[in-house]
Scaffold this motif. Sequence first.
Motif, PDB file in Angstrom:
ATOM      1  N   PRO A   1      15.684 -36.670 -21.786  1.00 32.72           N
ATOM      2  CA  PRO A   1      15.872 -37.274 -20.451  1.00 32.72           C
ATOM      3  C   PRO A   1      17.283 -37.101 -19.903  1.00 32.72           C
ATOM      4  CG  PRO A   1      15.728 -38.966 -22.156  1.00 32.72           C
ATOM      5  CD  PRO A   1      15.367 -37.676 -22.812  1.00 32.72           C
ATOM      6  N   LEU A   2      18.288 -37.079 -20.765  1.00 32.78           N
ATOM      7  CA  LEU A   2      19.649 -36.906 -20.277  1.00 32.78           C
ATOM      8  C   LEU A   2      19.889 -35.469 -19.819  1.00 32.78           C
ATOM      9  CD1 LEU A   2      21.669 -39.060 -22.844  1.00 32.78           C
ATOM     10  CD2 LEU A   2      20.919 -39.667 -20.537  1.00 32.78           C
ATOM     11  N   ALA A   3      19.222 -34.508 -20.468  1.00 31.24           N
ATOM     12  CA  ALA A   3      19.310 -33.125 -20.000  1.00 31.24           C
ATOM     13  C   ALA A   3      18.599 -32.983 -18.655  1.00 31.24           C
ATOM     14  CB  ALA A   3      18.701 -32.177 -21.033  1.00 31.24           C
ATOM     15  N   ALA A   4      17.446 -33.630 -18.509  1.00 30.21           N
ATOM     16  CA  ALA A   4      16.712 -33.563 -17.240  1.00 30.21           C
ATOM     17  C   ALA A   4      17.497 -34.225 -16.113  1.00 30.21           C
ATOM     18  CB  ALA A   4      15.349 -34.234 -17.408  1.00 30.21           C
ATOM     19  N   ARG A   5      18.267 -35.247 -16.431  1.00 36.72           N
ATOM     20  CA  ARG A   5      19.042 -35.942 -15.392  1.00 36.72           C
ATOM     21  C   ARG A   5      20.018 -35.007 -14.701  1.00 36.72           C
ATOM     22  NH1 ARG A   5      21.087 -37.332 -11.779  1.00 36.72           N
ATOM     23  NH2 ARG A   5      22.106 -39.276 -11.120  1.00 36.72           N
ATOM     24  N   ARG A   6      20.471 -33.962 -15.375  1.00 34.57           N
ATOM     25  CA  ARG A   6      21.429 -33.033 -14.782  1.00 34.57           C
ATOM     26  C   ARG A   6      20.843 -32.287 -13.585  1.00 34.57           C
ATOM     27  NH1 ARG A   6      22.871 -29.398 -19.836  1.00 34.57           N
ATOM     28  NH2 ARG A   6      20.601 -29.226 -19.704  1.00 34.57           N
ATOM     29  N   GLU A   7      19.529 -32.163 -13.527  1.00 32.66           N
ATOM     30  CA  GLU A   7      18.880 -31.419 -12.450  1.00 32.66           C
ATOM     31  C   GLU A   7      18.684 -32.267 -11.197  1.00 32.66           C
ATOM     32  OE1 GLU A   7      18.593 -28.322 -12.938  1.00 32.66           O
ATOM     33  OE2 GLU A   7      18.922 -28.321 -15.110  1.00 32.66           O
ATOM     34  N   GLN A   8      18.944 -33.548 -11.290  1.00 38.45           N
ATOM     35  CA  GLN A   8      18.789 -34.456 -10.156  1.00 38.45           C
ATOM     36  C   GLN A   8      20.135 -34.652  -9.465  1.00 38.45           C
ATOM     37  OE1 GLN A   8      17.125 -38.024 -11.862  1.00 38.45           O
ATOM     38  NE2 GLN A   8      15.652 -36.845 -13.081  1.00 38.45           N
ATOM     39  N   ALA A   9      20.091 -35.152  -8.236  1.00 38.83           N
ATOM     40  CA  ALA A   9      21.325 -35.381  -7.479  1.00 38.83           C
ATOM     41  C   ALA A   9      22.212 -36.402  -8.196  1.00 38.83           C
ATOM     42  CB  ALA A   9      20.989 -35.885  -6.081  1.00 38.83           C
ATOM     43  N   PRO A  10      23.519 -36.258  -8.069  1.00 37.78           N
ATOM     44  CA  PRO A  10      24.427 -37.231  -8.693  1.00 37.78           C
ATOM     45  C   PRO A  10      24.348 -38.566  -7.974  1.00 37.78           C
ATOM     46  CG  PRO A  10      25.651 -35.757  -7.277  1.00 37.78           C
ATOM     47  CD  PRO A  10      24.247 -35.224  -7.312  1.00 37.78           C
ATOM     48  N   PRO A  11      24.867 -39.621  -8.574  1.00 35.14           N
ATOM     49  CA  PRO A  11      24.894 -40.911  -7.880  1.00 35.14           C
ATOM     50  C   PRO A  11      25.636 -40.787  -6.545  1.00 35.14           C
ATOM     51  CG  PRO A  11      25.503 -41.169 -10.184  1.00 35.14           C
ATOM     52  CD  PRO A  11      25.470 -39.698  -9.915  1.00 35.14           C
ATOM     53  N   VAL A  12      25.097 -41.405  -5.524  1.00 38.84           N
ATOM     54  CA  VAL A  12      25.719 -41.343  -4.207  1.00 38.84           C
ATOM     55  C   VAL A  12      26.932 -42.265  -4.185  1.00 38.84           C
ATOM     56  CG1 VAL A  12      25.369 -41.788  -1.748  1.00 38.84           C
ATOM     57  CG2 VAL A  12      23.512 -40.830  -3.125  1.00 38.84           C
ATOM     58  N   PRO A  13      28.115 -41.771  -3.744  1.00 42.46           N
ATOM     59  CA  PRO A  13      29.280 -42.661  -3.641  1.00 42.46           C
ATOM     60  C   PRO A  13      28.978 -43.826  -2.701  1.00 42.46           C
ATOM     61  CG  PRO A  13      29.944 -40.371  -3.428  1.00 42.46           C
ATOM     62  CD  PRO A  13      28.442 -40.387  -3.369  1.00 42.46           C
ATOM     63  N   VAL A  14      29.444 -44.980  -3.043  1.00 43.82           N
ATOM     64  CA  VAL A  14      29.228 -46.170  -2.228  1.00 43.82           C
ATOM     65  C   VAL A  14      30.579 -46.748  -1.803  1.00 43.82           C
ATOM     66  CG1 VAL A  14      27.062 -46.717  -3.400  1.00 43.82           C
ATOM     67  CG2 VAL A  14      29.205 -47.698  -4.248  1.00 43.82           C
ATOM     68  N   THR A  15      30.564 -47.424  -0.688  1.00 40.21           N
ATOM     69  CA  THR A  15      31.752 -48.169  -0.303  1.00 40.21           C
ATOM     70  C   THR A  15      31.798 -49.447  -1.128  1.00 40.21           C
ATOM     71  OG1 THR A  15      30.549 -49.220   1.487  1.00 40.21           O
ATOM     72  CG2 THR A  15      31.835 -47.262   2.032  1.00 40.21           C
ATOM     73  N   THR A  16      32.982 -49.853  -1.495  1.00 42.39           N
ATOM     74  CA  THR A  16      33.158 -51.030  -2.340  1.00 42.39           C
ATOM     75  C   THR A  16      34.217 -51.942  -1.736  1.00 42.39           C
ATOM     76  OG1 THR A  16      32.614 -49.750  -4.330  1.00 42.39           O
ATOM     77  CG2 THR A  16      33.734 -51.851  -4.657  1.00 42.39           C
ATOM     78  N   GLU A  17      33.868 -53.206  -1.613  1.00 39.52           N
ATOM     79  CA  GLU A  17      34.832 -54.244  -1.248  1.00 39.52           C
ATOM     80  C   GLU A  17      34.629 -55.383  -2.228  1.00 39.52           C
ATOM     81  OE1 GLU A  17      34.543 -55.321   2.838  1.00 39.52           O
ATOM     82  OE2 GLU A  17      34.777 -53.267   3.575  1.00 39.52           O
ATOM     83  N   TYR A  18      35.364 -55.327  -3.293  1.00 36.44           N
ATOM     84  CA  TYR A  18      35.145 -56.261  -4.399  1.00 36.44           C
ATOM     85  C   TYR A  18      36.386 -57.111  -4.600  1.00 36.44           C
ATOM     86  CZ  TYR A  18      33.864 -57.990  -9.036  1.00 36.44           C
ATOM     87  OH  TYR A  18      33.559 -58.795 -10.104  1.00 36.44           O
ATOM     88  N   THR A  19      36.225 -58.427  -4.497  1.00 27.93           N
ATOM     89  CA  THR A  19      37.351 -59.352  -4.628  1.00 27.93           C
ATOM     90  C   THR A  19      37.029 -60.412  -5.672  1.00 27.93           C
ATOM     91  OG1 THR A  19      38.012 -59.025  -2.323  1.00 27.93           O
ATOM     92  CG2 THR A  19      38.836 -60.999  -3.428  1.00 27.93           C
TER      93      THR A  19
END
Length: 516
Positions: A215-233
Amino acid sequence: MTSTDHAPEQLPGGAEARITVNGKEVPLSPATPHTTALDFLRERGLTGTKEGCAEGECGACSVMVAKPGVHKPTDWVAVNACLVPAAALDGQEIITSEGLATAGEPGAMPALHPVQEEMAVRGGSQCGYCTPGFVCSMAAEYYRPGRCEHAGTGAEEGGGAATGHGAEADASADPEHGPNGFDLHALSGNLCRCTGYRPIRDAAFAVGAPTEDDPLAARREQAPPVPVTTEYTQDGCTFLRKNTLNETLQLLRERPDAVVVAGSTDWGVEVNIRSRRADCVVAVDRLPELRELRVESDHVEIGAALTLTEIERRLDGDVPLLAELFPQFASRLIRNGATLGGNLGTGSPIGDSPPVLLALDASLVLADADGERVVPLADYFTGYRQSVRRPGELIRAVRIPLPLSPVTAFHKIAKRRFDDISSVAVAFALDVEDGIVRRARIGLGGVAATPIRSLATEAALEGKPWSAETVEAAARVLRGEGTPMSDHRASALYRSAMLGQSLLKLHAQTTEAVSS
């Protein structure tokens, strides 16, 4: 060529920030903006991730992060969890040593990952403290695209392990690359005090190719995680990540006191070792505008937030002086997070990239809310950890002019071959035509309050024959360049001697090539 990163998507900040750990979403809260990924994981019971040094030198904390790939949509990349703020992984996916094993039948023990299996059967673990970190670094190399394409017996068996005898036989010919394509530099940031490295090397050289149902090898063929905006306090401190460069630059205009981070390989040490804290931390590592790499007719432009590993693999040797730098820059674990923008932004006089970029006659593209300007790197540094960069200004990119000088070399003098801090660093880029030095650029590190160009030595070479007499005279000039000091790494006298010796070494190594 350009980065294929996706534009960030909005994600509610604060307590809604989440990280996918071993396939399960985990809330970031109540971690603080300065909580490292290491502490975040251990507080949730994932104690395979260990703290050894807290400054990115031992690798006991190594985990794998899913990042935009160089040759596939997604790469599994090993990083030091002790340096990365957990907040920097908001919206991202990570795998720890516990997440590598495959679940079996109900009530049965999980099946070991091939890397874990080889470490066990070949005696690669003794006390076990460093083992999970080794396993994560090895697993990232195990999944590296292209590893098996030119491998020997280990990879050709289609997923089976090479025999120990075969691994050792091939290793004797090339001790740093296995018959299965495994590059031991992947483990250059992992230390073991018990076992000795031979059984670990044997385990690394024995793993085959990932199987089709991995499954970790198959994960490489999928899109990477989408960057998200973060406002964490939390606890009065804030971690911020914006959508675009323009938004980030406007934020930095409003908060010029903010600490800017990319891979956190420098800031993480400040947090851990010197207990530094910042009211506001701004992440720039996923900004698409800082992650482009373009080759134009007259220059190469490298985004300031590309990691050194990404640059190395995308350029693939097209800038030979950078290709010589990369294996000597810290360790693979550090290069997986470190950026040129960060290395230049800290202004350290012993950073390894500035001498190389000075020799390449590089310029920096500096950006703020009002626009951009281009500054030659030779004019960038103004004093110890000081530069012409203004408050609110970022390094957007590094520009290297083309064509490149054909005679280049990078000499790093340090106590260890790899993963060490320079006592002296010297980079050369020469144009030699018909036996005459037409142009010389020499960058120096570790011999002054800033990285410097060796202007006097360059003048002593240009227009002269590339001969022993010229080089010996220029070497005497080079020994007097800078203002080296004595410290625990080297004496001032030694540093000066190494400068001159470096030029003599370059001449000895290149005389035949230049003559032909």
